[in-house]
Design an enzyme around this catalytic site. Structure first.
Site, PDB file in Angstrom:
ATOM      1  N   ASP A 487       0.630  -1.168  -0.086  1.00 31.86           N
ATOM      2  CA  ASP A 487      -0.032  -0.032   0.099  1.00 31.86           C
ATOM      3  C   ASP A 487       0.740   1.206  -0.146  1.00 31.86           C
ATOM      4  OD1 ASP A 487      -2.525  -0.413   0.021  1.00 31.86           O
ATOM      5  OD2 ASP A 487      -3.017  -0.890   1.862  1.00 31.86           O
TER       6      ASP A 487
HETATM    7  C1  GLC Z   1      -0.541   2.713   6.011  1.00 36.78           C
HETATM    8  C2  GLC Z   1       0.090   1.698   6.700  1.00 36.78           C
HETATM    9  C3  GLC Z   1      -0.057   0.353   5.683  1.00 36.78           C
HETATM   10  C4  GLC Z   1      -1.503   0.231   5.578  1.00 36.78           C
HETATM   11  C5  GLC Z   1      -2.232   1.507   4.921  1.00 36.78           C
HETATM   12  C6  GLC Z   1      -3.711   0.788   5.016  1.00 36.78           C
HETATM   13  O1  GLC Z   1      -0.196   3.198   4.782  1.00 36.78           O
HETATM   14  O2  GLC Z   1       1.662   1.973   6.570  1.00 36.78           O
HETATM   15  O3  GLC Z   1       0.647  -0.776   6.185  1.00 36.78           O
HETATM   16  O4  GLC Z   1      -1.575  -0.840   4.428  1.00 36.78           O
HETATM   17  O5  GLC Z   1      -1.942   2.626   5.790  1.00 36.78           O
HETATM   18  O6  GLC Z   1      -4.458   1.840   4.173  1.00 36.78           O
HETATM   19  C1  GLC Z   2      -1.253  -3.578   5.526  1.00 28.46           C
HETATM   20  C2  GLC Z   2      -3.022  -3.402   4.433  1.00 28.46           C
HETATM   21  C3  GLC Z   2      -2.797  -4.555   3.408  1.00 28.46           C
HETATM   22  C4  GLC Z   2      -1.404  -4.291   2.731  1.00 28.46           C
HETATM   23  C5  GLC Z   2      -0.142  -4.129   3.605  1.00 28.46           C
HETATM   24  C6  GLC Z   2       1.393  -3.788   2.853  1.00 28.46           C
HETATM   25  O1  GLC Z   2      -1.352  -4.599   6.213  1.00 28.46           O
HETATM   26  O2  GLC Z   2      -3.983  -3.802   5.322  1.00 28.46           O
HETATM   27  O3  GLC Z   2      -3.593  -4.229   2.658  1.00 28.46           O
HETATM   28  O4  GLC Z   2      -1.219  -5.003   1.680  1.00 28.46           O
HETATM   29  O5  GLC Z   2      -0.376  -3.209   4.636  1.00 28.46           O
HETATM   30  O6  GLC Z   2       1.176  -2.382   2.846  1.00 28.46           O
END
Ligand code: GLC
Ligand code: GLC
Length: 814
Positions: A487
């Site tokens: 993400d």
């Molecule tokens: C933030 C976190 C990430 C997560 C995201 C969800 O970017 O660092 O881990 O997946 O929020 O929207």
């Molecule tokens: C968080 C989010 C997931 C994403 C991950 C890596 O766990 O929930 O959707 O894939 O972060 O960013």
């Protein structure tokens, strides 16, 4: 250093000192009514949605830590001393403190000056309430007169509003107290038809519902004025902050034990029967009273607890294993399966790290979670799949999240995370393999919840694949969109303004940045869908999908390989990410792990090379980091990933979610030792001895362990709600132990450590109990199977045709 121990027989973790490095949590409830509870009774409860129907208040990021809870106070009415048997909130010195976190319940207790007290908290099956059974024993040689207090602070339902909109909320709070039961009915007068209640089994000698009356001015929960004085004031809340507090008196002879039951619950009335008498403003309590009366009865409470225990016996009994490794057994048989259920129930909404107001259910997260729980709750998996698919857009794209209460896609975040739709195929494939329920594919499901747009679920899967094909970039790799699995790899964001969302701010047209990870996921999902199509007799379609995956394979080979490992992506300038040419972020776990998981490069040595490079550059003693070298500064073209200090989260932290991709990759190469070694590095039970460093609960996975670039290397954060639970479960059960569901039956293909003489397991699969024993005769992974004594070809055990309900499977590894 440890803060407790595992009691595997009782399926409990027993915490033996209250001042754990962080609050160590458990979950109550598994259907509609839920709570989180810490080892010192902190936490909160909600009905279905942690944001919109929150029953009690919790103070996130508070000092002292972990405040707001299900608090009991005991007061010795002779010495006038008072304390909390769960340590918080008074933090009195206690003897024999223990907290037993079990499957859906928590028992916290201790003794102080000869008074022993334990509280068992749980949510009965099929009810929207929680029971606190407080058992008090007088261990003194003299009679004791004890006042017992139980208290909670009500949340005014919408937790976001509750924490911000004080100009209104200080006026709306309302309660009723009738027959000793406290009813919280804020906003019931207008558009709500639900209320909360808090009741006690003993005739109360006082109550309070106004926080200031209970605590006293400028006092905290550690020292309520009423508890200190030994008398509640029977206050009625008008606005401000409604609480629920009960006082009971216990006269205890030496050796005598008494139990007081408290019930906290949620109840709804039909909209036209809200009031009694009709036309009044008084809650109609006709249907709630019998429920309250029932569970205040200790015998009923005990029976409900027994049902809960049997429920978990049933769920966990679906897969049990006995291996030479205690940590494997404990996690697979108890805690990892349990965490998978919690993650399914909560998605990413309510934990010590997820405030319950932030995120809805993630599309990709929920599909991946299926891998871990589908065998325990197939009917609920089916419902979840259909809900998810109903939020899919006609383009095949998906809302990144949806709200559990409305089941609608979340517009704030929207769509455009280009890996999302492919995970639907992965989730549905897991469901089909587990259940063989092909009817789900014909289920009519709307797009974007528009009635009239219904198409069979199968059509949704086809569009998911097509979505990627419609979005290929300059190298023929899938365009990344806002982000893929990571993400925080935001290649179209280019955000330079504080406060902007890294994920939804879009400054680029998205026509250049590509993801090798999505290409690998496409190969995997494409093969899954081809398998499904073939099974349905759609040969031509199946070959078309295989053709598309082959095109992708060729592109990955040409533009996705960096010489020693798989590239990660191309940025908006068409420059490589995750390449030896990069200054930082030369190699990434996601593309390497997922390519090999998908079997890419097995024939030409790329897979072996990629795993070797992963071991060399990314593996650490605490797990495998996301990338190396960590980003030392902010890169406008990379986004959020480089916003984290080195070693944390996506910037080279050990993201436990993706470690299993490498474990599975190692099994695909036949490397049982390496796979299990990686498994053990992040297995929470195996890390119990270093609890002071790890800091999170030793019985559940955390999302992240700080990577080697971080000053706190080895420290975990964000426990409980993470895709880590499902992926680790899937990796150990289906790939290392090798007991794998397939469309045709149960496959048995272990890739275990060389030193293991074998293992035994029981698996209930499509109504049949498989008793499996694996014996190692040689060092390899060649398996020879017999089913009820008769040898079979290959590694797939087909379901018995003669209606047998139990089969014995023996496997010899050589
Ligand atoms: C933030 C976190 C990430 C997560 C995201 C969800 O970017 O660092 O881990 O997946 O929020 O929207
Ligand atoms: C968080 C989010 C997931 C994403 C991950 C890596 O766990 O929930 O959707 O894939 O972060 O960013």
């Amino acid at each position: 250093m440890k803060f407790g121990y595992f009691d595997d027989l009782n399926r409990e973790y027993v915490i033996t000192r209250p001042d754990t490095p962080l609050p160590w949590m458990n979950y109550l409830g598994c259907q509609s009514y839920f709570g989180i509870i810490s080892n010192t009774a902190g936490g909160y409860s909600f009905y279905r949605d942690a944001r919109l129907r929150r029953l009690t208040r919790y103070r996130y990021n508070n000092v002292p830590l972990d405040l707001g809870g299900r608090y009991i106070y005991l007061r010795d009415d002779e010495s006038m001393e008072f304390w909390s048997p769960s340590w918080q909130p008074t933090r009195h010195e206690l003897k024999d403190y223990t907290c037993r976190h079990g499957m859906g319940y928590t028992v916290i207790g201790s003794s102080y000056s000869g008074i022993e007290a334990h509280t068992r908290y749980f949510v009965p099956l099929d009810e929207n309430l929680e029971i606190w059974q407080v058992t008090v024993t007088n261990r003194r040689s003299t009679k004791a007169t004890i006042s017992g207090f139980a208290s909670i602070e009500f949340c005014l339902w919408d937790a976001q509003d509750d924490a911000t909109n004080f100009q209104r909320n200080f006026n709306t709070g309302q309660v009723e107290v009738e027959d000793g039961v406290i009813y919280h009915k804020t906003e019931y007068r207008e558009r709500r038809n639900h209320f909360a209640y808090f009741a006690t089994s003993e005739p109360g000698v006082g109550f309070d519902t106004q926080r200031e009356s209970f605590l006293g001015r400028y006092r905290g929960w550690d020292k309520p004025a009423t508890v200190e004085a030994g008398q509640l004031t029977n206050s009625i809340a008008h606005g401000w902050s409604p609480v629920g507090a009960h006082q009971v008196k216990l006269e205890l002879e030496p050796g005598e034990t008494r139990q007081v039951v408290f019930v906290l619950g949620y109840h709804e009335n039909p909209v036209d029967e809200k009031f009694d008498p009709p036309g009044s403003q008084t809650i109609n309590k006709k249907t709630v009273k019998p429920v309250i009366a029932r569970y205040l009865d200790r015998k009923e409470a005990d029976a409900a607890f027994e049902r809960l225990r049997l429920h978990w016996d049933g769920l966990l009994g679906i897969f049990q294993v006995s291996t030479p490794d205690v940590h494997t057994n404990r996690m697979v048989n108890i805690w990892n399966a349990y965490q998978c259920m919690a993650t399914f129930n909560m998605s990413r909404s309510a934990s010590f790290y997820e405030s319950g107001i932030g995120r809805g259910l993630g599309f990709r997260d929920s599909n991946q979670d299926l891998l871990g729980f589908v065998h325990m709750a197939p009917a609920r998996a089916r419902e979840r799949i259909l809900d998810l698919a109903a939020t899919q857009l006609p383009t095949g794209g998906a809302y990144h999240q949806y709200q559990p209460l409305t089941k609608r896609g979340n517009n704030d975040i929207g769509s455009g995370f280009n890996d999302d739709p492919l995970w639907l195929i992965v989730g549905v494939a897991a469901y089909l393999k587990e259940t063989g329920d092909w009817s789900i594919l014909d289920e009519p499901v709307p797009y974007d919840n528009e009635s009239g747009s219904e198409q069979p679920l199968y059509d949704h899967l086809q569009r998911s694949l097509q979505y990627t094909l419609d979005r290929l970039g300059p190298h023929g790799l899938p365009l990344i969109g806002r982000a893929d699995w990571n993400d925080c790899l935001n290649l179209n964001c280019f955000s330079d303004t504080p406060g902007q969302s890294f994920q939804t701010t879009t400054n680029k047209d998205g026509k250049v940045a590509e993801s090798v990870f999505i290409a690998a996921l496409f190969v995997h999902a494409g093969r899954e869908l081809a398998g499904i199509a073939k099974h349905r007799g759609l040969e031509a379609e199946a070959s078309r999908y295989i053709g598309e995956t082959e095109k992708n394979l060729a592109v990955i080979a040409e533009h996705g390989w960096d010489g020693e490992w798989f590239l990660r992506a191309y940025d908006d300038f068409g420059a490589k990410i995750g390449s030896k040419e990069c200054e930082e972020g030369k190699i990434f776990i996601e593309s390497n792990g997922f390519c090999v998981l998908a079997g890419i490069g097995l024939e030409d040595g790329k897979a072996a090379k990629a795993m070797e490079s992963t071991r060399k550059h990314l593996a650490t003693k605490h797990g495998i980091v996301v990338q190396q070298p960590a980003y030392s500064r902010y890169y406008l073209n990379l986004g959020e990933i480089s916003s984290y200090p080195p070693g944390y989260k996506e910037n080279a932290g050990i993201f436990c979610h993706v470690n299993p991709w490498v474990m599975i990759g190692e099994t695909r190469l036949g490397h049982g030792d390496e796979a299990h070694d990686y498994y053990s590095r992040i297995n929470p039970s195996a890390r119990e001895q270093i609890s002071d460093l790890h800091r999170c609960e030793p019985y559940v996975y955390a999302q992240m362990i700080a990577g080697k670039d971080a000053p706190t290397f080895g420290e975990a954060k964000n426990s409980w709600l993470t895709g880590t639970a499902a992926w680790n479960y899937y990796a150990i059960v289906q790939w290392i132990l090798g007991i794998r569901t397939s469309l045709d039956g149960l496959e048995i293909a272990p890739v275990i450590p060389k030193s293991w003489p074998g293992f035994t397991a029981t698996r209930v699969f499509r109504g049949v109990v498989y008793k499996i024993s694996i014996e190692r005769k040689g060092e390899g992974n060649q398996i020879a199977l017999t089913v009820d004594g008769a040898p079979i070809e290959g590694s797939i055990v087909s379901p018995p045709v003669d209606g047998r309900k139990e089969v014995l499977v023996k496997g010899i590894l050589s």
